[in-house]
Design a protein around this motif. Sequence first.
Motif, mmCIF file in Angstrom:
data_model
loop_
_atom_site.group_PDB
_atom_site.id
_atom_site.type_symbol
_atom_site.label_atom_id
_atom_site.label_comp_id
_atom_site.label_asym_id
_atom_site.label_seq_id
_atom_site.Cartn_x
_atom_site.Cartn_y
_atom_site.Cartn_z
ATOM 1 N N VAL A 160 -18.364 -35.198 42.135
ATOM 2 C CA VAL A 160 -17.070 -35.637 42.870
ATOM 3 C C VAL A 160 -17.512 -37.075 43.702
ATOM 4 N N ARG A 161 -16.302 -37.528 43.936
ATOM 5 C CA ARG A 161 -16.428 -38.721 44.742
ATOM 6 C C ARG A 161 -15.163 -38.885 45.362
ATOM 7 N N VAL A 162 -15.036 -39.531 46.696
ATOM 8 C CA VAL A 162 -13.689 -40.020 47.294
ATOM 9 C C VAL A 162 -13.354 -41.396 46.948
ATOM 10 N N VAL A 163 -12.301 -41.454 46.437
ATOM 11 C CA VAL A 163 -11.856 -42.722 45.748
ATOM 12 C C VAL A 163 -10.765 -43.371 46.428
ATOM 13 N N ALA A 164 -11.068 -44.766 46.627
ATOM 14 C CA ALA A 164 -9.998 -45.340 47.158
ATOM 15 C C ALA A 164 -8.915 -45.902 45.925
ATOM 16 N N VAL A 165 -7.812 -45.352 46.335
ATOM 17 C CA VAL A 165 -6.550 -45.891 45.610
ATOM 18 C C VAL A 165 -5.614 -46.993 46.249
ATOM 19 N N SER A 166 -5.632 -47.994 45.529
ATOM 20 C CA SER A 166 -4.923 -49.271 46.247
ATOM 21 C C SER A 166 -3.502 -49.204 45.754
ATOM 22 N N GLU A 181 -2.250 -51.945 44.654
ATOM 23 C CA GLU A 181 -2.348 -52.662 43.441
ATOM 24 C C GLU A 181 -2.444 -52.079 42.202
ATOM 25 N N PHE A 182 -3.371 -51.147 42.201
ATOM 26 C CA PHE A 182 -3.967 -50.076 41.215
ATOM 27 C C PHE A 182 -2.431 -49.390 40.733
ATOM 28 N N ARG A 225 0.454 -50.067 41.067
ATOM 29 C CA ARG A 225 1.731 -50.829 40.537
ATOM 30 C C ARG A 225 1.081 -51.103 38.984
ATOM 31 N N GLY A 226 0.126 -51.286 38.775
ATOM 32 C CA GLY A 226 -0.278 -51.543 37.350
ATOM 33 C C GLY A 226 -0.628 -50.145 36.614
ATOM 34 N N GLU A 227 -0.734 -48.960 37.136
ATOM 35 C CA GLU A 227 -0.770 -47.722 36.395
ATOM 36 C C GLU A 227 0.418 -46.736 36.982
ATOM 37 N N SER A 228 1.618 -47.035 36.018
ATOM 38 C CA SER A 228 2.817 -46.332 36.405
ATOM 39 C C SER A 228 2.782 -44.833 36.143
ATOM 40 N N ASP A 229 1.727 -44.483 35.163
ATOM 41 C CA ASP A 229 1.588 -43.176 34.668
ATOM 42 C C ASP A 229 1.005 -42.236 35.823
ATOM 43 N N PRO A 284 -1.187 -44.695 48.179
ATOM 44 C CA PRO A 284 -2.321 -45.589 48.597
ATOM 45 C C PRO A 284 -3.328 -44.671 49.614
ATOM 46 N N GLY A 285 -4.614 -44.952 49.453
ATOM 47 C CA GLY A 285 -5.457 -44.218 50.388
ATOM 48 C C GLY A 285 -6.562 -43.519 49.771
ATOM 49 N N TRP A 286 -7.437 -42.714 50.485
ATOM 50 C CA TRP A 286 -8.371 -42.223 49.986
ATOM 51 C C TRP A 286 -7.913 -40.719 49.239
ATOM 52 N N HIS A 287 -8.478 -40.399 48.245
ATOM 53 C CA HIS A 287 -8.413 -39.190 47.252
ATOM 54 C C HIS A 287 -9.717 -38.575 46.823
ATOM 55 N N PHE A 288 -9.283 -37.322 46.597
ATOM 56 C CA PHE A 288 -10.716 -36.737 46.169
ATOM 57 C C PHE A 288 -10.663 -36.673 44.633
ATOM 58 N N GLY A 289 -11.718 -37.185 44.057
ATOM 59 C CA GLY A 289 -12.119 -37.487 42.461
ATOM 60 C C GLY A 289 -13.038 -36.424 42.026
#
Length: 233
Positions: free
Chosen positions: A13-19, A21-22, A24-28, A42-47
């Motif tokens: 597992v990782r804590v992932v920063a979702v921006s 910009e990301f 907007r480019g990945e609408s799905d 946007p923000g920190w998410h559990f991965g």
Amino acid sequence: VLLRYLQLSAPEVRVVAVSEEFLRGESDVGIQLGSRRQEIHPGWHFGSRFPGNPLQEAVYDYLPDSLLPSVANLNHFLGSLVFDRWTSNSDSRQAIFFRRRLREWLDAPDAPPQQKGFIAQMVDHGYLFDGPHWEFTDSPLQGLYFRPLVYEKVRSLDDFQPWLDRVRHCPESLCDEISKQVPPAWVEGDEAEFVRLLERLMARRKRVEGLLELTVGARRQTFRAVAQLRLRL
């Protein structure tokens, strides 16, 4: 952190920063909840890492009874029940299965280098501490896997070793490691309650054996070998 300490099979597992910009480019990108789709902010998410290459390798959330006994680490379901009773998981036990080289995925030095087999990983822990309630409900029916076959070799509490001893001797310093890995925004305003939650978790270490006894007693149809042994005694 707790699963790694107990040496139970689970995804990396990782804590992932979702921006922005990301996104907007990945609408799905989103979370599908039945017919409802939940947007990602946007923000920190559990991965949780997929075990292998998702374009080439399959992962299953179900194996038929004919294949379940062949899972190389099937006893980890016993360890996960120890974990679930300790942490008051109010959901049923969830797991995924995949077929990989055992030496690469398990502590199996005696396995031939190319030997493949089914491996289980424990997933979906959103309802530890009774989910958003941060409570220890201690229902004996919680945390069980829905397939009794994984418990058929249980004869006594000794079959839940070494995980029972690992819980009993879990160092309190592990709480510091947990706290350091939680983004502050996730517990903002609840910092004191979060500390109390970890303190209560550590205070439960010596109760887990009794909680397991209650579970075994409440589900005789699941732990049939234990019930038969007691009947003979």
